[in-house]
Design a protein around this motif. Structure first.
Motif, PDB file in Angstrom:
ATOM      1  N   ASP A 237     -17.333  33.845  37.595  1.00  0.00           N
ATOM      2  CA  ASP A 237     -17.574  34.682  38.774  1.00  0.00           C
ATOM      3  C   ASP A 237     -17.325  33.935  40.077  1.00  0.00           C
ATOM      4  N   ALA A 238     -17.632  32.641  40.091  1.00  0.00           N
ATOM      5  CA  ALA A 238     -17.441  31.827  41.293  1.00  0.00           C
ATOM      6  C   ALA A 238     -17.107  30.405  40.869  1.00  0.00           C
ATOM      7  N   PHE A 239     -16.200  29.767  41.618  1.00  0.00           N
ATOM      8  CA  PHE A 239     -15.787  28.403  41.277  1.00  0.00           C
ATOM      9  C   PHE A 239     -15.860  27.529  42.528  1.00  0.00           C
ATOM     10  N   PRO A 240     -17.029  26.915  42.781  1.00  0.00           N
ATOM     11  CA  PRO A 240     -17.134  25.989  43.910  1.00  0.00           C
ATOM     12  C   PRO A 240     -16.275  24.757  43.694  1.00  0.00           C
ATOM     13  N   ARG A 241     -15.653  24.273  44.764  1.00  0.00           N
ATOM     14  CA  ARG A 241     -14.846  23.053  44.737  1.00  0.00           C
ATOM     15  C   ARG A 241     -13.735  23.121  43.690  1.00  0.00           C
ATOM     16  N   ILE A 242     -13.067  24.245  43.658  1.00  0.00           N
ATOM     17  CA  ILE A 242     -11.970  24.462  42.725  1.00  0.00           C
ATOM     18  C   ILE A 242     -10.764  23.630  43.141  1.00  0.00           C
ATOM     19  N   ALA A 243      -9.844  23.393  42.228  1.00  0.00           N
ATOM     20  CA  ALA A 243      -8.637  22.622  42.542  1.00  0.00           C
ATOM     21  C   ALA A 243      -7.863  23.284  43.680  1.00  0.00           C
ATOM     22  N   THR A 244      -7.433  22.482  44.644  1.00  0.00           N
ATOM     23  CA  THR A 244      -6.786  23.023  45.838  1.00  0.00           C
ATOM     24  C   THR A 244      -5.468  23.727  45.543  1.00  0.00           C
ATOM     25  N   PHE A 256     -11.059  38.865  45.405  1.00  0.00           N
ATOM     26  CA  PHE A 256     -11.694  37.557  45.547  1.00  0.00           C
ATOM     27  C   PHE A 256     -11.927  37.188  47.005  1.00  0.00           C
ATOM     28  N   GLN A 257     -12.871  36.297  47.207  1.00  0.00           N
ATOM     29  CA  GLN A 257     -13.098  35.678  48.514  1.00  0.00           C
ATOM     30  C   GLN A 257     -12.767  34.188  48.398  1.00  0.00           C
ATOM     31  N   LYS A 473     -15.624  36.099  43.182  1.00  0.00           N
ATOM     32  CA  LYS A 473     -15.475  37.546  43.269  1.00  0.00           C
ATOM     33  C   LYS A 473     -16.046  38.033  44.595  1.00  0.00           C
ATOM     34  N   LYS A 474     -15.490  39.120  45.119  1.00  0.00           N
ATOM     35  CA  LYS A 474     -15.902  39.639  46.415  1.00  0.00           C
ATOM     36  C   LYS A 474     -17.391  39.933  46.478  1.00  0.00           C
TER      37      LYS A 474
END
Length: 496
Positions: A237-244, A256-257, A473-474
């Protein structure tokens, strides 16, 4: 794990959406699935240096006296309030009443004294051991604690909100790596090593309404393509610090946001100053002169970063721009190597942990150092191996790439046994003066001097201040928009 990730990347959307995590994420609004790049090696932040530990447990399972907020401000948590003496060395904390640990034991002043004495004790493996060793903790009464610091540290309330300062319960403290016992709104439910970790809402928490979700599932995915696929499939649902490198494909997607959070992190090319010929400042300067920071930022972080010239970042108190001290200059690099009497080609090994910025940045460093006669062989290792052999007691490496995320960690350069082996008495004396200076203006000047000294010594290859993207997700609400520390404040998360 490899097979599962391959399926995520190559399988059809209908197959991916049928996975258990996808249905869990979509059908239950009391549950949220978060992606994490790295799996923590354990769950005790007082015993391990990995920031991934705090990403799971800080403020969620284990709590601190103070809390660091998304904007970098500090507010009370297990402490209700605190007062500071005129000499800035004595802190009196009034503790929150009616708090208990998830094993039923009470939280009180004696617990705080135990936690801090343990953190600074002889057997402590806390990475901030030096900080706690300088603090004398007194339990005045059941809900009053006095901390007497040998040094002036205006940042102490902030430090006490970091993962290394969590309050542990005496009877369970030694088992926290596998089964953490804390005062937070969540407790460990299950941990499938190499795959997922689940936290569930703790019914005995003092404020039942604080946490809005009953269950949080962390899913560990290091490969950038698999990270993107997990979001697109609905597995995460959310991926903090995802690959750039995956950010562009989500920017125009209305489902998505994309949040670009600032940080106090420093991404560096670590140099082992204990190894020859890296103990020669001319060789270290040559390495820095051979690396184009802009090319490195583009390659390692897809442009999501601000160049730095020392172990300090724009926005931090006392920051000065030191990027001009070791500019990109390949010809100068060659001359410095010649002056140092280095026989070319110089053969070095670069040990790279799993994060994408390290592996991608490694490719840039190898190509650029080759142009000045330095041949670098890369060695990809898992996180646990990097922690034990590179960061840990062995310090078995020449070069590495790592992002140091602690906001106030200049003091690591005053520790000769720290993994990069930097040893300069002038810096140690300067840092000791910084720690004992209460006047903000004078302290900022000294901080500037410290930054310049590290740059002149080429203590490490200082590359950039990273910008950490979050994709979700939004309808996910409560995500941090800034990242002064690596933390997932789960109680703030909810569905909109």
């Amino acid at each position: 794990m490899l097979n599962r990730r391959t399926l995520l990347v190559t399988g059809s959307a209908s197959v991916a959406l049928a996975s258990p995590l996808a249905s869990l994420a979509q059908s239950r609004k009391d549950t949220m699935v978060l992606g994490m790049t790295l799996e923590p090696p354990g769950l005790d932040p007082t015993a391990g240096a990995a920031s991934a530990i705090g990403e799971v447990v800080l403020y969620n399972v284990l709590e601190t006296l103070t809390k660091i907020n998304a904007d970098g401000s500090v507010s009370p948590l297990l402490a209700e309030s605190w007062e500071v003496s005129p000499d800035l060395k004595t802190y009196t904390f009034k503790l929150r009443r009616g708090v208990k640990f998830s094993n039923g034991e009470p939280f009180n002043a004696q617990t705080v004294k135990f936690a801090f004495d343990r953190a600074g004790g002889e057997k402590s493996t806390n990475k901030d051991k030096r900080t706690f060793a300088a603090i004398s903790t007194q339990a005045v009464d059941e809900y009053t604690v006095v901390l007497i610091n040998k040094e002036i540290d205006p940042d102490l309330p902030f430090v006490l909100g970091q993962a290394t300062a969590v309050i542990v319960e005496p009877k369970s403290a030694d088992g926290n790596a596998a089964k953490p016992v804390g005062t937070g709104p969540y407790k460990l439910d299950a941990w499938a090593k190499g795959s997922t970790l689940t936290l569930s809402k703790w019914d005995g928490f003092r404020d039942p309404k604080l946490a809005k979700l009953n269950k949080i599932v962390f899913r560990f995915i290091s490969d950038p393509a698999a990270q993107a696929a997990s979001l697109m499939a609905g597995d995460v649902d959310a991926f903090p610090r995802i690959a750039t490198r995956v950010v562009p494909q989500f920017k125009a997607n209305p489902q998505f946001q994309v949040i670009l959070g600032g940080s106090r992190a420093k991404t560096i090319v670590a140099i082992n100053s204990k190894k020859k010929p890296l103990d020669d400042v001319r060789v270290r300067r040559a390495i820095l002169a051979a690396i184009d920071r802009k090319a490195f930022i583009d390659g390692a972080a897809d442009g999501f970063g601000t160049p730095i010239g020392s172990h300090y970042v724009p926005g931090a108190p006392g920051y000065v721009d030191t990027t001009g001290i070791n500019p990109y200059d390949p010809e100068k690099a060659k001359k410095l190597l010649a002056e140092a009497g280095v026989k070319l080609p110089l053969e070095l090994t670069m040990t790279l942990p799993p994060p994408p910025y390290a592996r991608q940045g490694g490719e840039v460093v190898v190509a650029q150092l080759a142009k000045v006669g330095i041949n670098v062989k890369t060695q990809n290792v898992e996180w646990a191996q990097w922690l034990s052999q590179t960061y840990g007691g062995g310090h078995n490496y020449d070069l590495s790439i790592i992002s140091h995320v602690e906001p106030f960690d200049l003091g690591n350069y005053s520790k000769p046994d720290y993994y990069w082996g930097y040893d300069n008495k002038a810096f140690t004396q300067l840092y000791d003066k910084i720690k004992t200076t209460g006047d903000a203006k004078e302290r900022n000047k000294l901080l500037g001097d410290a930054q310049k000294l590290l740059a002149q010594d080429a203590a490490n290859g200082f590359m950039y201040q990273p910008q950490f993207p979050v994709i979700a997700k939004k309808s996910v609400k409560g995500l941090w928009t800034q990242m002064p520390i690596f933390c997932n404040d789960l109680a703030a998360l909810h569905w909109g």
